[in-house]
Design an enzyme around this catalytic site. Structure first.
Site, PDB file in Angstrom:
ATOM      1  N   ASP A  10      65.242   8.145 -60.961  1.00 26.32           N
ATOM      2  CA  ASP A  10      66.186   7.411 -60.123  1.00 26.32           C
ATOM      3  C   ASP A  10      67.087   8.423 -59.400  1.00 26.32           C
ATOM      4  O   ASP A  10      66.694   8.982 -58.378  1.00 26.32           O
ATOM      5  CB  ASP A  10      66.963   6.462 -61.053  1.00 26.32           C
ATOM      6  CG  ASP A  10      67.917   5.532 -60.330  1.00 26.32           C
ATOM      7  OD1 ASP A  10      67.687   5.221 -59.164  1.00 26.32           O
ATOM      8  OD2 ASP A  10      68.916   5.098 -60.957  1.00 26.32           O
TER       9      ASP A  10
ATOM     10  N   GLU B  22      57.454  10.466 -67.725  1.00 25.94           N
ATOM     11  CA  GLU B  22      58.722   9.731 -67.678  1.00 25.94           C
ATOM     12  C   GLU B  22      58.473   8.318 -67.142  1.00 25.94           C
ATOM     13  O   GLU B  22      57.507   8.080 -66.417  1.00 25.94           O
ATOM     14  CB  GLU B  22      59.694  10.530 -66.775  1.00 25.94           C
ATOM     15  CG  GLU B  22      60.988   9.870 -66.407  1.00 25.94           C
ATOM     16  CD  GLU B  22      61.930   9.633 -67.585  1.00 25.94           C
ATOM     17  OE1 GLU B  22      61.472   9.110 -68.613  1.00 25.94           O
ATOM     18  OE2 GLU B  22      63.136   9.911 -67.449  1.00 25.94           O
ATOM     19  N   ASP B  23      59.356   7.388 -67.471  1.00 28.07           N
ATOM     20  CA  ASP B  23      59.185   6.031 -66.962  1.00 28.07           C
ATOM     21  C   ASP B  23      59.568   5.924 -65.488  1.00 28.07           C
ATOM     22  O   ASP B  23      58.795   5.474 -64.663  1.00 28.07           O
ATOM     23  CB  ASP B  23      59.969   5.007 -67.814  1.00 28.07           C
ATOM     24  CG  ASP B  23      61.451   5.330 -67.980  1.00 28.07           C
ATOM     25  OD1 ASP B  23      61.918   6.382 -67.496  1.00 28.07           O
ATOM     26  OD2 ASP B  23      62.165   4.524 -68.616  1.00 28.07           O
TER      27      ASP B  23
ATOM     28  N   ARG C 280      61.049  -4.245 -72.777  1.00 25.88           N
ATOM     29  CA  ARG C 280      60.115  -3.118 -72.848  1.00 25.88           C
ATOM     30  C   ARG C 280      58.691  -3.564 -73.177  1.00 25.88           C
ATOM     31  O   ARG C 280      57.727  -2.891 -72.848  1.00 25.88           O
ATOM     32  CB  ARG C 280      60.555  -2.122 -73.935  1.00 25.88           C
ATOM     33  CG  ARG C 280      61.866  -1.404 -73.658  1.00 25.88           C
ATOM     34  CD  ARG C 280      62.020  -0.255 -74.643  1.00 25.88           C
ATOM     35  NE  ARG C 280      63.368   0.281 -74.722  1.00 25.88           N
ATOM     36  CZ  ARG C 280      63.886   1.191 -73.906  1.00 25.88           C
ATOM     37  NH1 ARG C 280      63.158   1.666 -72.923  1.00 25.88           N
ATOM     38  NH2 ARG C 280      65.111   1.626 -74.067  1.00 25.88           N
TER      39      ARG C 280
ATOM     40  N   PHE D 183      66.446  -3.132 -59.895  1.00 26.50           N
ATOM     41  CA  PHE D 183      66.332  -2.635 -61.265  1.00 26.50           C
ATOM     42  C   PHE D 183      65.003  -3.110 -61.844  1.00 26.50           C
ATOM     43  O   PHE D 183      64.713  -4.300 -61.874  1.00 26.50           O
ATOM     44  CB  PHE D 183      67.515  -3.097 -62.104  1.00 26.50           C
ATOM     45  CG  PHE D 183      67.704  -2.255 -63.331  1.00 26.50           C
ATOM     46  CD1 PHE D 183      68.353  -1.031 -63.249  1.00 26.50           C
ATOM     47  CD2 PHE D 183      67.197  -2.666 -64.555  1.00 26.50           C
ATOM     48  CE1 PHE D 183      68.502  -0.223 -64.379  1.00 26.50           C
ATOM     49  CE2 PHE D 183      67.349  -1.881 -65.689  1.00 26.50           C
ATOM     50  CZ  PHE D 183      68.010  -0.656 -65.600  1.00 26.50           C
TER      51      PHE D 183
HETATM   52  P1  IMP Z   1      68.157   9.234 -63.419  1.00 21.96           P
HETATM   53  O1  IMP Z   1      68.725  10.301 -64.295  1.00 21.96           O
HETATM   54  O2  IMP Z   1      69.212   8.545 -62.588  1.00 21.96           O
HETATM   55  O3  IMP Z   1      66.975   9.676 -62.603  1.00 21.96           O
HETATM   56  O4  IMP Z   1      67.735   8.076 -64.376  1.00 21.96           O
HETATM   57  C1  IMP Z   1      66.593   8.086 -65.056  1.00 21.96           C
HETATM   58  C2  IMP Z   1      66.637   7.156 -66.250  1.00 21.96           C
HETATM   59  O5  IMP Z   1      67.449   6.003 -66.042  1.00 21.96           O
HETATM   60  C3  IMP Z   1      65.248   6.660 -66.476  1.00 21.96           C
HETATM   61  O6  IMP Z   1      64.566   7.477 -67.383  1.00 21.96           O
HETATM   62  C4  IMP Z   1      65.483   5.269 -67.019  1.00 21.96           C
HETATM   63  O7  IMP Z   1      65.599   5.317 -68.417  1.00 21.96           O
HETATM   64  C5  IMP Z   1      66.789   4.831 -66.428  1.00 21.96           C
HETATM   65  N1  IMP Z   1      66.586   3.972 -65.234  1.00 21.96           N
HETATM   66  C6  IMP Z   1      66.867   4.257 -63.939  1.00 21.96           C
HETATM   67  N2  IMP Z   1      66.536   3.243 -63.129  1.00 21.96           N
HETATM   68  C7  IMP Z   1      65.986   2.298 -63.922  1.00 21.96           C
HETATM   69  C8  IMP Z   1      65.413   1.010 -63.673  1.00 21.96           C
HETATM   70  O8  IMP Z   1      65.290   0.516 -62.538  1.00 21.96           O
HETATM   71  N3  IMP Z   1      64.969   0.334 -64.761  1.00 21.96           N
HETATM   72  C9  IMP Z   1      65.040   0.822 -66.027  1.00 21.96           C
HETATM   73  N4  IMP Z   1      65.563   2.020 -66.308  1.00 21.96           N
HETATM   74  C10 IMP Z   1      66.031   2.758 -65.265  1.00 21.96           C
HETATM   75 MG    MG Z   2      64.140   7.073 -69.430  1.00 25.28          MG
END
Ligand code: IMP
Ligand code: MG
Length: 176
Positions: free
Chosen positions: A102, A98-99, A164, A151
């Site tokens: 959060d 995963e990237d 990207r 971010f």
């Molecule tokens: P989560 O479900 O809140 O953990 O969010 C995860 C997804 O939100 C990641 O796979 C990203 O695609 C996106 N995301 C969350 N924070 C960032 C950020 O700082 N930059 C870019 N994408 C983010």
């Molecule tokens: Mg993602």
């Protein structure tokens, strides 16, 4: 909101070093095992391809699309899972790539969906772990970088589908 600036957080050399260190741990942990490595599109594409090049075993490579974010920075709170085709994961060692993790909602959702498919083991590699923002408990087994706030864009990560392509990681600053 308008984009004010990008502040470099980690350059491509820093990223390369972290990716090879993570790969070394992954190589050690999966000795003699069959692995299915799943790239979470779109954000993980660059991290995934660099990580795969450092493996000393040959995993089955798969791609999954998870949609949870809208056009901007805020999570919609909804997660959807899209496979290109059906993947049989029963009794497989699955490595999710995963990237960024959060709130943890996306990975929590995905882990549960994959557990339902009776995987043998499930681990998560994430380029960035924003663990201080966690709302749902998710453990990142292989974290490239931990970032407290802000971010992050570049190296696969986007803001409204931009940035990207950048080879480094940046903190995005927006005009209020
Ligand atoms: P989560 O479900 O809140 O953990 O969010 C995860 C997804 O939100 C990641 O796979 C990203 O695609 C996106 N995301 C969350 N924070 C960032 C950020 O700082 N930059 C870019 N994408 C983010
Ligand atoms: Mg993602």
């Amino acid at each position: 909101m308008r984009i004010k600036s990008l502040k470099e957080l980690y350059n491509s050399r820093n990223i390369e070093d972290r990716v090879s260190a993570l790969a070394a741990r992954i190589n050690a942990d999966y000795v003699g095992q069959d692995v299915v490595a799943i790239c979470i599109l779109k954000g993980a594409f660059m991290f995934f391809s660099d990580l795969m090049k450092h493996l000393d075993f040959s995993p089955q490579i798969e791609f999954i699309r998870l949609a949870s974010y809208g056009e901007g920075e805020m999570s919609s709170g909804e997660v959807k899972l899209c496979f290109g085709g059906e993947i049989n994961l029963q009794n497989k060692n699955v490595l999710i790539v995963e990237d960024i993790v959060d709130s943890g909602r996306s990975m929590d959702f995905l882990s549960k969906s994959l557990q339902d498919r009776n995987v043998k083991t499930l681990r998560i590699a994430a380029l960035v772990d924003k663990f201080e923002r966690r709302e749902v408990a998710v453990n990142v087994d292989y974290a490239g970088f931990t970032v407290a706030s802000g971010f992050v864009v570049g190296y696969g990560l986007d803001y409204a589908e931009r940035f990207r392509e950048l080879p480094a990681l940046y903190i995005l600053e927006l005009e209020q």
